[in-house]
Design a protein around this motif. Structure first.
Motif, PDB file in Angstrom:
ATOM      1  N   TYR A   1       0.822  -1.206   0.000  1.00 49.89           N
ATOM      2  CA  TYR A   1       0.000   0.000   0.000  1.00 49.89           C
ATOM      3  C   TYR A   1       0.859   1.261   0.000  1.00 49.89           C
ATOM      4  CZ  TYR A   1      -4.116  -2.860   1.001  1.00 49.89           C
ATOM      5  OH  TYR A   1      -5.128  -3.769   0.945  1.00 49.89           O
TER       6      TYR A   1
ATOM      7  N   PHE B   1      -8.294   7.636  -8.891  1.00 51.46           N
ATOM      8  CA  PHE B   1      -9.522   7.133  -9.496  1.00 51.46           C
ATOM      9  C   PHE B   1     -10.033   8.056 -10.591  1.00 51.46           C
ATOM     10  CE2 PHE B   1      -9.250   5.043  -5.467  1.00 51.46           C
ATOM     11  CZ  PHE B   1      -9.700   3.779  -5.731  1.00 51.46           C
TER      12      PHE B   1
ATOM     13  N   SER C   1     -14.330  10.137  -5.414  1.00 54.08           N
ATOM     14  CA  SER C   1     -13.203   9.512  -4.719  1.00 54.08           C
ATOM     15  C   SER C   1     -12.795  10.266  -3.463  1.00 54.08           C
ATOM     16  CB  SER C   1     -12.015   9.357  -5.662  1.00 54.08           C
ATOM     17  OG  SER C   1     -11.474  10.603  -5.975  1.00 54.08           O
TER      18      SER C   1
ATOM     19  N   HIS D   1     -14.143  11.711   0.303  1.00 54.01           N
ATOM     20  CA  HIS D   1     -15.221  11.594   1.278  1.00 54.01           C
ATOM     21  C   HIS D   1     -15.956  12.924   1.394  1.00 54.01           C
ATOM     22  CE1 HIS D   1     -17.314  10.802   4.996  1.00 54.01           C
ATOM     23  NE2 HIS D   1     -16.920   9.553   4.963  1.00 54.01           N
TER      24      HIS D   1
ATOM     25  N   LEU E   1      -2.632   6.489   8.456  1.00 53.05           N
ATOM     26  CA  LEU E   1      -2.732   5.073   8.099  1.00 53.05           C
ATOM     27  C   LEU E   1      -1.379   4.508   7.676  1.00 53.05           C
ATOM     28  CD1 LEU E   1      -6.127   5.028   6.240  1.00 53.05           C
ATOM     29  CD2 LEU E   1      -5.514   3.629   8.188  1.00 53.05           C
TER      30      LEU E   1
ATOM     31  N   ASP F   1     -15.907   5.091  -4.511  1.00 57.42           N
ATOM     32  CA  ASP F   1     -14.459   5.215  -4.696  1.00 57.42           C
ATOM     33  C   ASP F   1     -13.747   5.727  -3.453  1.00 57.42           C
ATOM     34  OD1 ASP F   1     -14.338   4.178  -7.175  1.00 57.42           O
ATOM     35  OD2 ASP F   1     -14.235   6.077  -8.258  1.00 57.42           O
ATOM     36  N   PHE F   2     -14.423   6.566  -2.651  1.00 60.09           N
ATOM     37  CA  PHE F   2     -13.682   7.090  -1.506  1.00 60.09           C
ATOM     38  C   PHE F   2     -13.453   6.017  -0.444  1.00 60.09           C
ATOM     39  CE2 PHE F   2     -18.077   8.477  -0.781  1.00 60.09           C
ATOM     40  CZ  PHE F   2     -18.320   8.056   0.510  1.00 60.09           C
TER      41      PHE F   2
ATOM     42  N   HIS G   1     -13.031   2.769  -1.404  1.00 62.00           N
ATOM     43  CA  HIS G   1     -11.940   2.029  -2.051  1.00 62.00           C
ATOM     44  C   HIS G   1     -10.614   2.721  -1.794  1.00 62.00           C
ATOM     45  CE1 HIS G   1     -14.851   0.157  -5.188  1.00 62.00           C
ATOM     46  NE2 HIS G   1     -14.773  -0.549  -4.086  1.00 62.00           N
ATOM     47  N   ALA G   2     -10.631   4.055  -1.928  1.00 63.41           N
ATOM     48  CA  ALA G   2      -9.388   4.809  -1.762  1.00 63.41           C
ATOM     49  C   ALA G   2      -8.818   4.594  -0.369  1.00 63.41           C
ATOM     50  CB  ALA G   2      -9.647   6.291  -2.026  1.00 63.41           C
ATOM     51  N   ILE G   3      -9.683   4.608   0.630  1.00 64.10           N
ATOM     52  CA  ILE G   3      -9.162   4.471   1.991  1.00 64.10           C
ATOM     53  C   ILE G   3      -8.745   3.024   2.254  1.00 64.10           C
ATOM     54  CG2 ILE G   3     -11.253   4.023   3.372  1.00 64.10           C
ATOM     55  CD1 ILE G   3      -8.664   6.684   4.166  1.00 64.10           C
ATOM     56  N   ARG G   4      -9.419   2.075   1.583  1.00 66.23           N
ATOM     57  CA  ARG G   4      -8.978   0.685   1.697  1.00 66.23           C
ATOM     58  C   ARG G   4      -7.581   0.521   1.121  1.00 66.23           C
ATOM     59  NH1 ARG G   4     -13.497  -3.036  -0.764  1.00 66.23           N
ATOM     60  NH2 ARG G   4     -11.833  -4.578  -0.869  1.00 66.23           N
ATOM     61  N   LEU G   5      -7.314   1.259   0.031  1.00 65.09           N
ATOM     62  CA  LEU G   5      -6.003   1.157  -0.609  1.00 65.09           C
ATOM     63  C   LEU G   5      -4.924   1.866   0.194  1.00 65.09           C
ATOM     64  CD1 LEU G   5      -6.800   1.473  -4.392  1.00 65.09           C
ATOM     65  CD2 LEU G   5      -6.722  -0.517  -2.905  1.00 65.09           C
ATOM     66  N   GLN G   6      -5.319   2.541   1.277  1.00 67.97           N
ATOM     67  CA  GLN G   6      -4.295   3.056   2.193  1.00 67.97           C
ATOM     68  C   GLN G   6      -4.042   2.038   3.299  1.00 67.97           C
ATOM     69  OE1 GLN G   6      -2.996   5.658   1.058  1.00 67.97           O
ATOM     70  NE2 GLN G   6      -4.619   6.426  -0.256  1.00 67.97           N
ATOM     71  N   GLY G   7      -4.678   0.885   3.210  1.00 70.31           N
ATOM     72  CA  GLY G   7      -4.440  -0.167   4.191  1.00 70.31           C
ATOM     73  C   GLY G   7      -5.325  -0.085   5.424  1.00 70.31           C
ATOM     74  N   ALA G   8      -6.448   0.660   5.365  1.00 69.67           N
ATOM     75  CA  ALA G   8      -7.330   0.780   6.522  1.00 69.67           C
ATOM     76  C   ALA G   8      -8.115  -0.512   6.736  1.00 69.67           C
ATOM     77  CB  ALA G   8      -8.298   1.947   6.328  1.00 69.67           C
TER      78      ALA G   8
ATOM     79  N   ARG H   1     -11.858   0.633  11.278  1.00 69.79           N
ATOM     80  CA  ARG H   1     -11.567   2.041  11.035  1.00 69.79           C
ATOM     81  C   ARG H   1     -12.458   2.594   9.933  1.00 69.79           C
ATOM     82  NH1 ARG H   1      -6.537   4.838  12.237  1.00 69.79           N
ATOM     83  NH2 ARG H   1      -6.568   6.851  11.209  1.00 69.79           N
TER      84      ARG H   1
ATOM     85  N   ARG I   1     -14.979   5.462  11.124  1.00 71.37           N
ATOM     86  CA  ARG I   1     -14.519   6.809  10.782  1.00 71.37           C
ATOM     87  C   ARG I   1     -14.977   7.267   9.410  1.00 71.37           C
ATOM     88  NH1 ARG I   1      -8.721   7.802  13.329  1.00 71.37           N
ATOM     89  NH2 ARG I   1      -9.419   9.895  12.878  1.00 71.37           N
ATOM     90  N   HIS I   2     -15.375   6.361   8.536  1.00 76.57           N
ATOM     91  CA  HIS I   2     -15.736   6.783   7.188  1.00 76.57           C
ATOM     92  C   HIS I   2     -17.181   6.468   6.835  1.00 76.57           C
ATOM     93  CE1 HIS I   2     -11.581   7.843   6.169  1.00 76.57           C
ATOM     94  NE2 HIS I   2     -11.294   6.901   7.036  1.00 76.57           N
ATOM     95  N   VAL I   3     -17.734   5.373   7.368  1.00 80.75           N
ATOM     96  CA  VAL I   3     -19.125   5.035   7.044  1.00 80.75           C
ATOM     97  C   VAL I   3     -20.079   5.705   8.033  1.00 80.75           C
ATOM     98  CG1 VAL I   3     -20.778   3.157   6.805  1.00 80.75           C
ATOM     99  CG2 VAL I   3     -18.446   2.857   5.981  1.00 80.75           C
TER     100      VAL I   3
END
Lengths: 266, 310
Positions: A83, A90, A96, A98, A113, B200-201, B203-210, B214, B218-220
């Motif tokens: 990562y 995107f 993309s 929040h 993170l 996508d947002f 997905h984006a945070i998942r791709l930061q390894g969250a 979390r 913090r996001h949902v």
């Protein structure tokens, strides 16, 4: 040259389950050298974005071998190091970011993170500067920004962990033409500055021609042709589908088409 | 929820709050709240609801100062006196207690019940709904079938069963109402999560390894909370009515506690000859329910994520 940064061998990707399980990518091979900018081009539904999504683990059902920076990938799990090494930008900057987080929050969350705790404030200011946004944007919400500005924020987020590889999923197709050029120039400058490796997906041959060194042309889940961008500019494509793409790109920009262009060149 | 200090803003503070380029996290947050507050109060009916609710809260807080009589002292010589009789604004009930004073103290009980339920039920629903929505698969199936079981019972009947099992009393009434009120919140939170989790947002945070915890908290959650807050304010009336219903049936607040539902229940016997005994607490329930509904309507305009950001 050392080992390739991204190596994909015999990648097959499936969508759906049981009887409805469909193979959408049919065994593609692809190798991107360190520091190279590689383009994947093809029409909608050709599976080009799916390749990126399989690479980062957003698509889980795949076979084949994928290596990034020498690290073998499997399933949907990716290591922390992956990562940090690989980041993605995107297609749609409206989706993309929040909607309830300020730019500051988006970037500080990303830094947190990746375990970066020192000098977060200074880093965020520097990231925004690198993507051409002033400090005045730092505490705004995404809905207070234009599309191009949002895409810059998304690029800043991707740069935050100081990655080696950027995966660009049609990063400009949701933007106006004038803003597209700005973002493409920004991406080119950033690659030169940080020595990044790009794997870029696009349906726009003009964008790929501007950004990339090599291009793979995809059609219905297969790579039909790989060629240097120089060769593409000279319209030296072998495969009929590539010629068709070039033809329609030329025609839509007001030219005569491949045949006529080649006749007048010779 | 929104601070009242915003209203008496000086021009400098107002400019600071409405600045396009906030300079700090605190300013950005304050500006977002302030703009929400302006939008909320620009709706006249919502302002009316806020005023009514503020008055009721003040009445509950200052009940000892505002009350003209002790709400528990009986005076059998002055029973069932009409409104206005010898300093009893709203008259007296069947035991000669001052209805106005009882109403003030009863506001404390109603607000206490509403606040507790409004904290417990949505939180429970949020946790269950977002977990089900985010993970999907068998987690979703199990959690949603449990939710269905709770939804299958009429709310008051289920609350009655819980109270009967737990014993009568306000705390148990709160618990029973919370246990019956969470399923709709879980449904809403799940539906919101389903639309959010593939954006996508996330997905984006998942791709930061969250990790999932979390991402969910913090996001949902921040995106689900606004629709839940709207739903809670609209449900407040229902919660008060359920509490009053339990009181009316004798399973909520116990005599001599001046709970509004229990007061109606006592007045029911005399409703034809001494209308004020049941009507006045009824009007109080009506006022607080209407206030919450008006606020809920306004909040929906301010908070609806589909409207925000466009």
């Amino acid at each position: 040259m050392s080992q390739p940064e991204i190596q994909i061998e015999g990648l097959e990707v499936f969508f759906g389950e049981g009887h409805e399980r469909n193979r959408v990518v049919h065994g593609i091979d692809l190798s991107v050298a360190q520091g190279e900018s590689y383009g994947l081009v093809g029409e909608s539904g050709s599976g080009k974005s799916t390749v990126l999504r399989a690479l980062v683990g957003l698509v889980t059902d795949w076979h084949g071998a994928m290596h990034v920076g020498g690290e073998a990938l499997s399933g949907a799990k990716r290591s922390k190091a992956f990562y940090r090494r690989v980041q993605m930008v995107f297609q749609d900057p409206y989706a993309s970011l929040h909607p309830r987080q300020t730019i500051d929050r988006v970037l500080s969350e990303t830094l947190a993170l990746h375990g970066i705790k020192d000098g977060v404030d200074a880093r965020i200011d520097r990231l925004l500067e690198q993507v051409g946004l002033g400090g005045g944007f730092r505490f705004r919400y995404p809905h207070q920004l234009s599309g191009g500005q949002r895409q810059r924020v998304a690029i800043a987020r991707a740069l935050a962990p100081e990655p080696k590889v950027l995966l660009l999923d049609e990063p400009t197709s949701a933007l106006d033409v004038s803003v597209q050029a700005e973002i493409l120039n920004l991406l080119s400058d950033l690659r030169a500055e940080f020595g990044l490796t790009y794997l870029m997906v696009s349906h726009d041959l003009g964008v790929i021609g501007h950004m990339c060194d090599r291009v793979a042309v995809m059609q219905t889940g297969e790579i039909v042709e790989t060629l240097e961008v120089e060769a593409m500019r000279r319209l030296q494509a072998e495969h009929p589908y590539t010629r068709h793409l070039l033809d329609s790109a030329l025609r839509s920009s007001g030219h005569e088409g491949v045949e006529a262009a080649q006749r007048s060149a010779s | 929820m929104t601070s009242h200090t915003h209203t008496d803003a000086k021009p400098g503070l107002k400019a600071w709050l409405l600045s396009d380029t906030p300079q700090s996290r605190g300013q950005a947050r304050a500006a977002a709240w302030y703009q929400g507050w302006l939008k909320l109060t620009s709706n006249k009916l919502t302002s009316l609801g806020l005023i009514v609710l503020t008055l009721l809260v003040l009445a509950a807080i200052f009940a000892p100062l505002l009350a003209t009589n002790d709400p528990f002292v009986q005076d059998l010589g002055a029973r069932l006196k009409p409104p206005g009789w010898e300093g009893h604004f709203f008259g007296t009930d069947s035991l000669g207690r001052d209805i106005y004073s009882r109403l003030l103290y009863g506001a404390r009980i109603s607000i206490y019940i509403v606040l507790l339920v409004a904290l417990v039920a949505p939180l429970l629903g949020l946790i269950i709904g977002t977990t089900a929505g985010y993970f999907g698969g068998w987690v979703d199936t199990v959690l949603m079938r449990v939710t269905d079981i709770f939804l299958a019972f009429p709310r008051l009947i289920l609350a009655l069963a819980f109270v009967a099992a737990l014993g009568a009393g306000i705390e148990n009434a709160v618990l029973a109402i919370s246990l019956t009120a969470w399923p709709p919140y879980a449904r809403i939170a799940r539906a919101e999560t389903l639309t959010i989790r593939n954006s996508d947002f996330i997905h984006a945070i998942r791709l930061q390894g969250a990790g999932p915890l979390r991402i969910i908290t913090r996001h949902v959650w921040p995106l689900c909370i606004s629709s839940l807050v709207i739903r809670v304010t609209l449900d407040m009336a229902g919660i008060i009515l359920t509490a009053a219903g339990l009181g009316f049936l004798g399973l909520g607040a116990q005599p001599p506690s001046p709970e509004w539902g229990a007061m109606i229940s006592e007045g029911r016997k005399y409703i034809l000859d001494y209308w004020w005994v049941a009507t006045i607490p009824g009007l109080a329930i009506f006022a607080i329910s209407l206030a919450f509904n008006l606020i809920g309507d306004g909040l929906r305009d301010v908070l609806d994520p589909k409207e925000a950001g466009k």
